[in-house]
Design a protein around this motif. Structure first.
Motif, short mmCIF file in Angstrom:
data_model
loop_
_atom_site.label_atom_id
_atom_site.label_comp_id
_atom_site.label_asym_id
_atom_site.label_seq_id
_atom_site.Cartn_x
_atom_site.Cartn_y
_atom_site.Cartn_z
N LYS A 96 -11.52 13.61 4.13
CA LYS A 96 -11.69 13.39 2.70
C LYS A 96 -11.01 14.41 1.80
CE LYS A 96 -16.23 11.19 3.30
NZ LYS A 96 -17.66 11.28 2.99
N THR A 97 -10.43 15.44 2.36
CA THR A 97 -9.94 16.54 1.54
C THR A 97 -8.92 16.10 0.50
OG1 THR A 97 -10.35 18.16 3.28
CG2 THR A 97 -8.75 18.77 1.60
N ASP A 98 -8.00 15.21 0.85
CA ASP A 98 -6.94 14.82 -0.08
C ASP A 98 -7.09 13.39 -0.58
OD1 ASP A 98 -6.39 13.50 2.24
OD2 ASP A 98 -4.51 14.52 2.66
N ARG A 99 -8.31 12.92 -0.62
CA ARG A 99 -8.56 11.54 -1.07
C ARG A 99 -8.76 11.49 -2.59
NH1 ARG A 99 -9.54 7.73 2.67
NH2 ARG A 99 -10.73 6.44 1.25
N VAL A 100 -8.32 10.40 -3.18
CA VAL A 100 -8.48 10.13 -4.61
C VAL A 100 -9.09 8.74 -4.74
CG1 VAL A 100 -7.28 9.73 -6.79
CG2 VAL A 100 -6.50 11.56 -5.26
N ASN A 101 -10.09 8.60 -5.59
CA ASN A 101 -10.69 7.29 -5.81
C ASN A 101 -9.75 6.46 -6.68
OD1 ASN A 101 -12.20 5.02 -6.41
ND2 ASN A 101 -14.08 6.16 -6.81
N VAL A 102 -9.03 5.53 -6.05
CA VAL A 102 -8.01 4.78 -6.77
C VAL A 102 -8.60 3.92 -7.89
CG1 VAL A 102 -8.00 2.74 -5.28
CG2 VAL A 102 -5.89 3.45 -6.42
N GLU A 103 -9.88 3.53 -7.74
CA GLU A 103 -10.52 2.73 -8.78
C GLU A 103 -10.74 3.54 -10.05
OE1 GLU A 103 -10.88 -0.39 -8.47
OE2 GLU A 103 -10.35 -0.50 -6.35
N GLU A 104 -10.83 4.86 -9.90
CA GLU A 104 -11.02 5.74 -11.06
C GLU A 104 -9.76 6.53 -11.37
OE1 GLU A 104 -14.35 8.17 -10.11
OE2 GLU A 104 -15.74 6.49 -9.88
N MET A 105 -8.67 6.10 -10.81
CA MET A 105 -7.41 6.82 -10.94
C MET A 105 -6.94 6.86 -12.40
SD MET A 105 -3.82 5.85 -9.08
CE MET A 105 -2.30 6.70 -9.45
N TYR A 106 -6.39 7.98 -12.79
CA TYR A 106 -5.82 8.16 -14.13
C TYR A 106 -4.72 7.13 -14.36
CZ TYR A 106 -2.88 10.54 -17.64
OH TYR A 106 -2.11 10.85 -18.74
N SER A 107 -4.81 6.38 -15.46
CA SER A 107 -3.85 5.31 -15.71
C SER A 107 -2.66 5.77 -16.54
CB SER A 107 -4.53 4.15 -16.44
OG SER A 107 -4.91 4.53 -17.75
N GLY A 108 -2.79 6.92 -17.20
CA GLY A 108 -1.71 7.42 -18.03
C GLY A 108 -1.72 6.86 -19.44
N VAL B 165 7.76 12.19 -12.67
CA VAL B 165 7.27 10.92 -13.19
C VAL B 165 6.68 10.12 -12.04
CG1 VAL B 165 7.85 8.77 -14.39
CG2 VAL B 165 9.04 10.89 -14.98
N THR B 166 5.48 9.59 -12.22
CA THR B 166 4.89 8.69 -11.23
C THR B 166 4.66 7.34 -11.88
OG1 THR B 166 2.72 9.66 -11.78
CG2 THR B 166 3.80 10.44 -9.77
N LEU B 167 5.23 6.30 -11.27
CA LEU B 167 5.13 4.93 -11.78
C LEU B 167 4.43 4.08 -10.74
CD1 LEU B 167 8.74 4.47 -13.25
CD2 LEU B 167 6.70 5.33 -14.41
N VAL B 168 3.29 3.51 -11.10
CA VAL B 168 2.46 2.77 -10.16
C VAL B 168 2.29 1.34 -10.66
CG1 VAL B 168 0.13 2.55 -9.21
CG2 VAL B 168 1.21 4.80 -9.35
N GLY B 169 2.42 0.39 -9.74
CA GLY B 169 2.24 -1.01 -10.13
C GLY B 169 2.57 -1.93 -8.99
N GLN B 170 2.09 -3.15 -9.06
CA GLN B 170 2.35 -4.11 -8.00
C GLN B 170 3.79 -4.60 -8.06
OE1 GLN B 170 -0.56 -7.12 -8.83
NE2 GLN B 170 0.70 -8.17 -10.35
N ALA B 171 4.20 -5.32 -7.05
CA ALA B 171 5.58 -5.81 -6.97
C ALA B 171 5.91 -6.67 -8.18
CB ALA B 171 5.75 -6.63 -5.69
N GLY B 172 7.13 -6.46 -8.71
CA GLY B 172 7.59 -7.29 -9.81
C GLY B 172 7.30 -6.75 -11.19
N THR B 173 6.69 -5.58 -11.28
CA THR B 173 6.37 -5.02 -12.60
C THR B 173 7.54 -4.24 -13.19
OG1 THR B 173 5.30 -3.16 -11.47
CG2 THR B 173 3.88 -4.92 -12.26
N GLY B 174 8.58 -3.99 -12.40
CA GLY B 174 9.79 -3.38 -12.93
C GLY B 174 9.89 -1.87 -12.78
N LYS B 175 8.98 -1.26 -12.04
CA LYS B 175 8.96 0.20 -11.94
C LYS B 175 10.23 0.75 -11.29
CE LYS B 175 5.98 -0.31 -7.90
NZ LYS B 175 6.09 -1.79 -7.91
N HIS C 190 2.67 9.93 -16.16
CA HIS C 190 2.24 8.86 -15.25
C HIS C 190 1.99 7.59 -16.03
CE1 HIS C 190 0.08 6.87 -12.00
NE2 HIS C 190 -0.97 6.71 -12.77
N VAL C 191 2.38 6.45 -15.44
CA VAL C 191 2.14 5.14 -16.06
C VAL C 191 1.74 4.16 -14.97
CG1 VAL C 191 3.09 3.21 -17.35
CG2 VAL C 191 3.80 5.52 -17.92
#
Length: 444
Positions: free
Chosen positions: A142-154, A245-255, A425-426
């Motif tokens: 668990k040391t390097d885990r991040v709760n993706v549901e509460e992840m910072y959205s930017g 820069v970190t860009l997160v999104g599902q396929a097709g979002t243009g990141k 981040h976005v």
């Protein structure tokens, strides 16, 4: 009473420093784990390097005592290598797999020390399932885990009065706002519900104010933002003060498309950077590409196809005259070769990034969700003066066998850097590839 943690091999290969992450508690390494690490030490990828790092750490520890008797660790804990070979048989398990030997050892310890909390730590989901079925306490590392549901959205939305939006445009900033504490480079949608007015801005940490976007409508090799998240991304991609820069999104979002277009624009047109370097994990564990036939570019082509697709889409606009210059060739393949020969474009396997120093370059790491936090750290520490690095990916599309949406390098870095002035981040939410692609991503 101190807890006792039994570590699986994959935990050590994921994070060699996990030996020292359990504070004042006791850590036990089965001899079988040491043997499995020994089998991995000759690999030339990150797995092999991590195996060698564990070996060096254990070798240094044994200078102060005998590993099988136990040695105090710097954090006040205790580490021991368990030599037990004749382990009790578990009737429910008939096979002789290594995992089952580790299960047997964990059960032996749990039976031997009923007053202590004995936990098997493994990143292998199936091993955790089997352990749970046998009544053995188990958990993920668990040391390097991040709760993706509460992840910072930017991004965030602030409700303001109409005169505040007017003042935002007139004065070029908004200082007197409420609605929660903002972090550096967080994007804000100012919204007046009474009038329907809205405005997009970014929190300037140095001014403690929300300021208008400067680069949101930027044209990058004929590519322009189609929605507000893409405008936010353009702001980060073109701001010279933002280094990560970190860009997160599902396929097709243009990141990836936006990142590549912004990189080409700043390398080829404005020459803000010397080279565009694009890399991605070749396979989940970062294995070599030597088994593929041909020269390096031919070996890379199958793995880098998504990048080639984006570059060809961008350059098709050049060929059609959207940004064409007579001095440059217009054939897509020729243009790619032209950029490479001039040293302006490089497509590289992530395996070969380690050990390099990368100054004055625009670096894109695609599919970064398939990297461990340690691998991303290795890449970031290669960044030289004047370099910008962009990580793109979808944390819900992890292919790595020991990573998930909460433990991959992309989400880890995004969360760790969220309050740093040189990072942004976005999270992309709207698909732009096609109506069918967005519909499929939503309903399937």
């Amino acid at each position: 009473m101190k807890k006792l943690f039994i570590l699986d091999t994959n935990v050590l290969l994921h994070d060699p420093q996990s030996l020292f992450r359990f504070q004042e508690h006791e850590v036990v390494l089965p001899l079988l784990v040491i043997e499995e690490l020994d089998e991995q030490k000759r690999r030339m990828d990150e797995v092999g390097r991590n195996a060698r790092r564990v070996a060096k750490a254990l070798d240094q520890l044994r200078q102060s005592g005998k590993l099988h008797e136990g040695i105090p660790t710097p954090g006040g804990g205790f580490l021991r290598v368990e030599l037990a070979i004749d382990l009790p048989k578990i009737p429910e398990i008939k096979s002789h797999k290594a995992d089952n030997s580790i299960l047997a050892l964990a059960k032996m310890y749990a039976d031997k020390y009923p007053e202590r909390e004995v936990t098997l730590v493994t990143k292998d989901i199936y091993l955790r399932i089997k352990a749970d079925a046998l009544g053995i306490k188990t958990e993920d590392y668990k040391t390097d885990r991040v709760n993706v549901e509460e992840m910072y959205s930017g991004t965030t939305t602030l409700k303001v009065a109409g005169d505040q939006i007017d003042r935002f445009y007139q004065e070029g900033q908004l200082v007197d706002f409420t609605g929660g504490e903002l972090v550096a480079n967080q994007f804000v949608t100012l919204l007046c519900e009474e009038t329907g007015q809205s405005a997009l801005g970014r929190f300037d940490h140095s001014k403690k104010a929300i300021v208008p976007l400067r680069y949101g409508n930027k044209d990058a090799f004929g590519i322009r933002a189609r929605n507000k998240e893409q405008r936010f991304a353009m702001e980060l991609l073109f701001d010279p003060n933002i280094k990560l820069v970190t860009l997160v999104g599902q396929a097709g979002t243009g990141k990836t498309l936006l990142a590549v277009a912004a990189g080409l624009e700043q390398v080829v047109e404005t020459e803000d950077y010397k080279k565009l370097l694009v890399t991605r994990p070749i396979v989940p564990l970062g294995n070599d590409i030597g088994f593929l036939p041909g020269e390096k570019d031919e070996k890379l082509r199958p793995w880098m196809s998504p990048i080639y697709d984006n570059i060809e889409y961008i350059l098709s606009g050049v060929k059609e005259g959207k940004k064409e210059k007579d001095s440059k060739p217009t054939s897509i393949e020729t243009t790619l070769r032209y950029f490479k020969e001039r040293g302006q474009l490089e497509l590289e396997a992530i395996t070969y990034i380690r050990g390099r120093s990368i100054p004055h370059q625009f670096v894109i790491v695609d599919e970064a969700q398939n990297l461990t936090p340690h691998e991303v750290k290795t890449i970031l520490t290669r960044v030289g003066e004047g370099t910008k690095i962009v990580l793109t990916g979808d944390p819900f599309q992890v292919d790595h066998p020991y990573l998930d949406s909460n433990s991959n390098g992309l989400t880890f870095v995004a969360e760790k850097f969220k309050d740093q002035p040189i990072a942004g981040h976005v999270v992309f939410t709207k698909g732009e590839r096609s109506e069918l692609a967005e519909l499929a991503a939503t309903i399937i």
